[in-house]
Design an enzyme around this catalytic site. Sequence first.
Site, mmCIF file in Angstrom:
data_model
loop_
_atom_site.group_PDB
_atom_site.id
_atom_site.type_symbol
_atom_site.label_atom_id
_atom_site.label_comp_id
_atom_site.label_asym_id
_atom_site.label_seq_id
_atom_site.Cartn_x
_atom_site.Cartn_y
_atom_site.Cartn_z
ATOM 1 C CG ASP A 72 -0.204 -0.071 2.543
ATOM 2 O OD1 ASP A 72 0.710 -0.913 2.655
ATOM 3 O OD2 ASP A 72 -0.526 0.697 3.469
ATOM 4 C CD GLU A 136 4.063 0.280 7.105
ATOM 5 O OE1 GLU A 136 4.794 0.580 8.061
ATOM 6 O OE2 GLU A 136 3.663 1.132 6.271
#
Length: 406
Positions: A72, A136
């Site tokens: 991400d 994350e």
Amino acid sequence: MDKAQRLSVLDDLIKLETVNGNEEIVANYLKNLFEQNGIATELNKYDDNRYNLIASIKKGNGNFLGFTGHEDVVPTVDNDKWNYGPFNPKHIDGKIFGRGTSDMKGGLAGLAIALIELNEDDNFKGNIKFIATVGEEIGELGSAKLAKEGYVDDVDALVVGEPSNSSSRLAMEKLIGAGLIETNGQKPESRIAAFCAHKGSVTYKVVSHGRAAHSSMPEVGINALDNLVAYYNKQAAYFQELIKTDDDVLGTTKPSVTIMNGGKQENTIPDYAEMTVKIRTIPEYNNDKIITELKDIIDKMNQADPRMNLEFKLSSSNWPVKTDIDSKFMKLVRDSYKDVLGVNILTVGAPGGTDASQFIQANQNLDVVVAGPGNESAHQINEFVFEDDYLKYIDIYKAIATKYFG
């Protein structure tokens, strides 16, 4: 892979718009890339459109060296202010621009290519487990799931490809001078570094429950904001003791009250108030101890005053990560950098967290290094990575793996 192929992989990843919640397209891209190169993969579902990816090569006996990075990226913020668009990779004056170039598709692509090239090397006899995670940037979601499911139980050491450099030596010196990077008094020889440690964090809310009343008759109510302020003062005194403990690499614990809310109307005694707190933690004063002591403060205040009704709500607890700076593993890391770059690098402490916080909770014997080609442009408009850094880190990752199993 040749240089053009190495750069093409990174460009492909940058083009994938994986702002948190849409990571499956990165997992599928890497799955196809690995399978085209004869490497077995596994998709691990976190949610719809969100998949972790695990890929492994096993060319020897024993446990694995882990390579890990997240899929991400943070939101782009003001797309019209980007010179070339956030998901349109551009190579200009030795820099590659685009969202995620620094944090951390540069590191993710570099680790993936290192895995492929190590697999092609008949002389390499080690075992590598590559782990790509979701979420994350908003709480280490994917790594927490994988840690609980045992994916790092057979991993002895971990290379996290998060950015660990600066854009210049002057920038590195400023980061050190500001205390954002802890060096224990060491001076940098270059802008390149690796992190042997980073702080953990405890994030929580304290909620104060009161009783509403008209402001002309405050004695009839219970002012939730007054009670929260009373707790705030107790907490402030506790923090003064907390920050006295020091780590030789990470420095002191850093507590911060970041949000405080209370009351809805000017003529009404508030029946609800809350504060949010984030504490950046060090190994010497671990997360569980801090949580226990905060709860104890609240319990004592509630017991001492029947009008006090405070509640502790834990949002997250991410452990600090630290590998001994003089350990065999960190010496191996420094030697690997020296072999590739020809300079000595700092191994220092980082201010922010990584997925290693989750993995270390599941496997407390992990040696961890954070080493990646990004810089302080991460999360900013016109984020970039130096092309040469990206290419060199592929060789650094390969050197670490080769020395580790040598």
